[in-house]
Design a protein around this motif. Structure first.
Motif, PDB file in Angstrom:
ATOM      1  N   THR A 174      12.344   4.503 -12.142  1.00 49.48           N
ATOM      2  CA  THR A 174      12.962   3.511 -12.370  1.00 49.48           C
ATOM      3  C   THR A 174      13.264   3.184 -13.474  1.00 49.48           C
ATOM      4  OG1 THR A 174      10.900   3.851 -13.981  1.00 49.48           O
ATOM      5  CG2 THR A 174       9.996   3.586 -12.130  1.00 49.48           C
ATOM      6  N   HIS A 175      14.689   4.309 -13.607  1.00 53.91           N
ATOM      7  CA  HIS A 175      15.390   3.663 -14.855  1.00 53.91           C
ATOM      8  C   HIS A 175      17.043   4.483 -14.351  1.00 53.91           C
ATOM      9  CE1 HIS A 175      12.022   3.073 -17.152  1.00 53.91           C
ATOM     10  NE2 HIS A 175      12.983   1.962 -18.062  1.00 53.91           N
ATOM     11  N   LEU A 176      16.678   4.635 -12.819  1.00 50.33           N
ATOM     12  CA  LEU A 176      18.447   4.116 -12.210  1.00 50.33           C
ATOM     13  C   LEU A 176      19.055   3.296 -12.077  1.00 50.33           C
ATOM     14  CD1 LEU A 176      16.844   6.537  -9.468  1.00 50.33           C
ATOM     15  CD2 LEU A 176      18.188   7.659 -11.574  1.00 50.33           C
ATOM     16  N   THR A 177      20.751   3.769 -12.646  1.00 50.03           N
ATOM     17  CA  THR A 177      20.940   2.436 -12.071  1.00 50.03           C
ATOM     18  C   THR A 177      21.371   1.756 -10.366  1.00 50.03           C
ATOM     19  OG1 THR A 177      23.277   4.347 -12.029  1.00 50.03           O
ATOM     20  CG2 THR A 177      23.037   3.505 -14.002  1.00 50.03           C
ATOM     21  N   SER A 178      21.689   3.179 -10.259  1.00 51.89           N
ATOM     22  CA  SER A 178      20.551   2.054  -8.624  1.00 51.89           C
ATOM     23  C   SER A 178      19.694   2.758  -7.862  1.00 51.89           C
ATOM     24  CB  SER A 178      22.162   3.680  -7.703  1.00 51.89           C
ATOM     25  OG  SER A 178      21.328   4.999  -7.719  1.00 51.89           O
ATOM     26  N   PRO A 179      19.493   1.860  -6.871  1.00 50.40           N
ATOM     27  CA  PRO A 179      18.081   1.144  -6.663  1.00 50.40           C
ATOM     28  C   PRO A 179      17.383   3.010  -5.935  1.00 50.40           C
ATOM     29  CG  PRO A 179      19.659  -0.429  -5.196  1.00 50.40           C
ATOM     30  CD  PRO A 179      20.699   0.558  -6.628  1.00 50.40           C
ATOM     31  N   CYS A 180      16.146   2.639  -6.076  1.00 50.66           N
ATOM     32  CA  CYS A 180      16.131   4.317  -6.396  1.00 50.66           C
ATOM     33  C   CYS A 180      15.166   4.047  -4.751  1.00 50.66           C
ATOM     34  CB  CYS A 180      14.726   4.747  -7.399  1.00 50.66           C
ATOM     35  SG  CYS A 180      13.339   5.712  -6.717  1.00 50.66           S
ATOM     36  N   PRO A 181      15.099   5.483  -4.089  1.00 52.32           N
ATOM     37  CA  PRO A 181      14.448   5.105  -2.955  1.00 52.32           C
ATOM     38  C   PRO A 181      12.954   5.398  -2.332  1.00 52.32           C
ATOM     39  CG  PRO A 181      16.284   6.992  -2.792  1.00 52.32           C
ATOM     40  CD  PRO A 181      15.700   6.322  -3.904  1.00 52.32           C
ATOM     41  N   TYR A 182      12.494   4.248  -2.281  1.00 49.77           N
ATOM     42  CA  TYR A 182      10.695   4.302  -2.474  1.00 49.77           C
ATOM     43  C   TYR A 182      10.032   5.424  -2.019  1.00 49.77           C
ATOM     44  CZ  TYR A 182       9.402   4.039   3.233  1.00 49.77           C
ATOM     45  OH  TYR A 182       9.779   4.977   4.167  1.00 49.77           O
ATOM     46  N   GLU A 183      10.763   6.305  -1.206  1.00 48.68           N
ATOM     47  CA  GLU A 183       9.656   7.938  -0.500  1.00 48.68           C
ATOM     48  C   GLU A 183       9.625   8.399  -2.036  1.00 48.68           C
ATOM     49  OE1 GLU A 183      13.866   8.233   1.061  1.00 48.68           O
ATOM     50  OE2 GLU A 183      12.819   6.869   0.996  1.00 48.68           O
ATOM     51  N   HIS A 184      10.744   8.212  -2.991  1.00 49.75           N
ATOM     52  CA  HIS A 184      10.763   9.572  -4.268  1.00 49.75           C
ATOM     53  C   HIS A 184       9.105   8.525  -5.015  1.00 49.75           C
ATOM     54  CE1 HIS A 184      13.774  10.852  -2.594  1.00 49.75           C
ATOM     55  NE2 HIS A 184      14.674  10.847  -3.423  1.00 49.75           N
ATOM     56  N   LEU A 185       9.304   7.246  -4.827  1.00 54.43           N
ATOM     57  CA  LEU A 185       8.223   6.117  -6.408  1.00 54.43           C
ATOM     58  C   LEU A 185       6.804   7.146  -5.049  1.00 54.43           C
ATOM     59  CD1 LEU A 185       9.912   2.834  -6.485  1.00 54.43           C
ATOM     60  CD2 LEU A 185       9.056   5.009  -8.402  1.00 54.43           C
ATOM     61  N   VAL A 186       7.066   6.742  -3.976  1.00 53.87           N
ATOM     62  CA  VAL A 186       5.136   7.362  -3.210  1.00 53.87           C
ATOM     63  C   VAL A 186       5.009   8.374  -3.276  1.00 53.87           C
ATOM     64  CG1 VAL A 186       5.199   7.548  -1.356  1.00 53.87           C
ATOM     65  CG2 VAL A 186       6.242   5.309  -1.496  1.00 53.87           C
ATOM     66  N   ALA A 187       6.012   9.592  -3.309  1.00 49.46           N
ATOM     67  CA  ALA A 187       5.983  10.588  -3.868  1.00 49.46           C
ATOM     68  C   ALA A 187       5.333  11.433  -5.211  1.00 49.46           C
ATOM     69  CB  ALA A 187       6.577  12.181  -3.724  1.00 49.46           C
ATOM     70  N   ALA A 188       5.825  10.819  -6.116  1.00 50.77           N
ATOM     71  CA  ALA A 188       5.490  10.622  -7.610  1.00 50.77           C
ATOM     72  C   ALA A 188       4.182  10.092  -8.063  1.00 50.77           C
ATOM     73  CB  ALA A 188       6.834   9.998  -8.469  1.00 50.77           C
ATOM     74  N   ARG A 189       4.192   8.911  -7.559  1.00 48.71           N
ATOM     75  CA  ARG A 189       2.736   7.937  -6.502  1.00 48.71           C
ATOM     76  C   ARG A 189       1.274   8.806  -7.309  1.00 48.71           C
ATOM     77  NH1 ARG A 189       2.377   3.520 -10.906  1.00 48.71           N
ATOM     78  NH2 ARG A 189       4.969   3.128 -11.618  1.00 48.71           N
ATOM     79  N   LEU A 190       1.446   9.172  -5.673  1.00 54.11           N
ATOM     80  CA  LEU A 190       0.703  10.319  -4.623  1.00 54.11           C
ATOM     81  C   LEU A 190       0.064  11.771  -5.456  1.00 54.11           C
ATOM     82  CD1 LEU A 190       1.552   9.271  -1.387  1.00 54.11           C
ATOM     83  CD2 LEU A 190      -0.521   7.621  -2.514  1.00 54.11           C
ATOM     84  N   LEU A 191       1.591  11.679  -5.775  1.00 59.90           N
ATOM     85  CA  LEU A 191       0.904  13.262  -6.574  1.00 59.90           C
ATOM     86  C   LEU A 191      -0.196  12.729  -7.547  1.00 59.90           C
ATOM     87  CD1 LEU A 191       1.243  16.075  -7.214  1.00 59.90           C
ATOM     88  CD2 LEU A 191       3.862  16.052  -7.843  1.00 59.90           C
ATOM     89  N   LEU A 192       0.243  11.733  -8.553  1.00 60.79           N
ATOM     90  CA  LEU A 192      -0.760  11.589  -9.326  1.00 60.79           C
ATOM     91  C   LEU A 192      -1.721  11.617  -9.315  1.00 60.79           C
ATOM     92  CD1 LEU A 192       1.777   9.746 -11.479  1.00 60.79           C
ATOM     93  CD2 LEU A 192       1.359  11.319 -12.461  1.00 60.79           C
ATOM     94  N   ALA A 193      -2.001  10.213  -8.580  1.00 65.19           N
ATOM     95  CA  ALA A 193      -2.977   9.582  -7.754  1.00 65.19           C
ATOM     96  C   ALA A 193      -4.250  10.663  -7.572  1.00 65.19           C
ATOM     97  CB  ALA A 193      -3.211   8.693  -6.494  1.00 65.19           C
ATOM     98  N   HIS A 194      -3.239  12.158  -6.532  1.00 66.44           N
ATOM     99  CA  HIS A 194      -4.123  12.939  -6.071  1.00 66.44           C
ATOM    100  C   HIS A 194      -4.748  14.399  -7.157  1.00 66.44           C
ATOM    101  CE1 HIS A 194      -3.926  13.888  -2.448  1.00 66.44           C
ATOM    102  NE2 HIS A 194      -2.616  13.666  -2.254  1.00 66.44           N
ATOM    103  N   VAL A 195      -3.535  14.391  -8.705  1.00 62.75           N
ATOM    104  CA  VAL A 195      -3.866  15.066  -9.676  1.00 62.75           C
ATOM    105  C   VAL A 195      -5.434  14.029 -10.512  1.00 62.75           C
ATOM    106  CG1 VAL A 195      -3.551  16.037 -12.287  1.00 62.75           C
ATOM    107  CG2 VAL A 195      -1.970  15.693  -9.540  1.00 62.75           C
ATOM    108  N   GLU A 264      -8.911  11.471   1.502  1.00 63.83           N
ATOM    109  CA  GLU A 264      -9.706  12.265  -0.180  1.00 63.83           C
ATOM    110  C   GLU A 264     -10.279  11.610  -1.405  1.00 63.83           C
ATOM    111  OE1 GLU A 264      -7.815  15.639  -3.393  1.00 63.83           O
ATOM    112  OE2 GLU A 264      -6.551  14.565  -2.115  1.00 63.83           O
ATOM    113  N   PHE A 265      -9.863  10.563  -1.187  1.00 58.88           N
ATOM    114  CA  PHE A 265     -10.863   9.159  -1.824  1.00 58.88           C
ATOM    115  C   PHE A 265     -12.460   8.925  -1.845  1.00 58.88           C
ATOM    116  CE2 PHE A 265     -11.728   5.670  -4.633  1.00 58.88           C
ATOM    117  CZ  PHE A 265     -10.953   5.809  -6.145  1.00 58.88           C
ATOM    118  N   LEU A 266     -11.511   8.726  -0.653  1.00 57.79           N
ATOM    119  CA  LEU A 266     -13.232   8.541   0.115  1.00 57.79           C
ATOM    120  C   LEU A 266     -14.354   9.250  -0.109  1.00 57.79           C
ATOM    121  CD1 LEU A 266     -11.329   5.961   2.649  1.00 57.79           C
ATOM    122  CD2 LEU A 266     -12.806   4.671   0.563  1.00 57.79           C
ATOM    123  N   LEU A 267     -13.855  10.535   0.366  1.00 57.70           N
ATOM    124  CA  LEU A 267     -14.641  11.669   0.547  1.00 57.70           C
ATOM    125  C   LEU A 267     -15.547  11.854  -0.925  1.00 57.70           C
ATOM    126  CD1 LEU A 267     -12.290  13.857   2.264  1.00 57.70           C
ATOM    127  CD2 LEU A 267     -14.414  13.237   3.461  1.00 57.70           C
TER     128      LEU A 267
END
Length: 297
Positions: A174-195, A264-267
């Motif tokens: 979120t602090h890169l000088t160039s736009p961040c690919p959304y898939e990386h944000l998705v990966a980080a956020r969903l990993l945190l959701a799983h943890v 997983e959340f719903l289960l």
């Protein structure tokens, strides 16, 4: 002239390579694989075997096809291609070049997908240290590496370390000088959701699921400054079950990951019917991404 003809062929191959990468990023791996084959054949025809064995263009094609083959489940062939690309990068750029490092990252992905998380974590940690020393810690590649290491730690049950690394990666992205690919944000956020889900921290898990949902709907203009509201478990499960997303072709992989996390959340909250619907949609998206035919589910 003959020179113009050769340049034209390589230009066509370059354009096809871009098309293949675009298909890969959209999760359309089978179609991407066909394009990578076209690129490789065209490049080999122009360069010849001897020149191709020293070509960085060939190395990039081998790496891209290897990564795509991982998603198609062709692990042995993928490993072979990664090693071929590493050999060229090492010969042309040196043992600690970015090309060699990303090739090794590809090999660690194979280890992780095979469930060899200790081995993957060990190699990724070494690669991250070399990358930071030679390049920088504040980059997309370093952030992606941290997400991958955090995933291994999560699978090994080391939740606190996984959260710390995933948050570091998210901060960098979120602090890169160039736009961040959304898939990386998705990966980080969903990993945190799983943890957080594994730790029983349902509000924080839901917060990250919400963010990804909003991101994929294109509604996150100021989401980093205004986090999602915390929900009670009951309210959260109701909202999750009632908020399906369209299966956009350019987001198949990200949508699939989101739906699996939702299931997983719903289960956990005993919402079995809603979870089944979510996981079925995810399965259909995977089938579509792999280019297979699905007669009935």
């Amino acid at each position: 002239s003959n020179v113009v003809f050769v340049l034209d062929d390589m230009a066509v191959a370059a354009n096809t390579f871009i098309e293949a990468n675009t298909l890969h990023s959209k999760g359309r791996f089978a179609e991407a694989d066909e394009k990578y084959n076209d690129v490789f054949i065209a490049q080999m025809t122009v360069l010849g075997a001897e020149q191709a064995s020293n070509s960085l263009v060939i190395a990039e094609t081998l790496y891209a096809k290897a990564l795509n083959c991982c998603y198609l489940g062709e692990m042995e062939f993928s490993q072979f291609l990664f090693n071929q690309s590493i050999a060229i990068f090492r010969k042309q750029q040196g043992s600690d070049s970015e090309g060699v490092l990303k090739g090794f990252l590809g090999l660690t992905s194979i280890l992780s997908w095979q469930g060899l998380y200790e081995e993957a974590n060990s190699m990724r940690t070494r690669v991250l240290a070399v990358y930071i020393q030679k390049f920088t810690e504040h980059s997309e590649i370093a952030a992606r590496l941290k997400i991958d290491i955090a995933y291994d730690l999560f699978k090994l049950g080391k939740y606190d370390k996984a959260v710390r690394l995933a948050k570091e990666a998210l901060h960098s992205l979120t602090h890169l000088t160039s736009p961040c690919p959304y898939e990386h944000l998705v990966a980080a956020r969903l990993l945190l959701a799983h943890v957080y889900l594994a730790q029983g921290d349902f509000p924080h898990s839901r917060e990250h699921i919400d963010f990804v949902q909003n991101l994929l709907e294109g509604q996150t203009a100021d989401a980093e400054h205004h986090p999602a509201a915390v929900h009670t478990p009951a309210a959260a499960t109701t909202a999750l079950a009632a908020s399906p997303l369209p299966a956009k072709d350019d987001m198949l992989l990200a949508l699939c990951s989101l739906l699996e996390c939702k299931a997983e959340f719903l289960l956990v909250h005993s919402k079995f019917f809603e979870a089944q619907k979510s996981i079925t949609r995810a399965f259909k998206m995977k089938i579509k991404a792999l280019g297979l035919s699905l007669i009935h589910i």
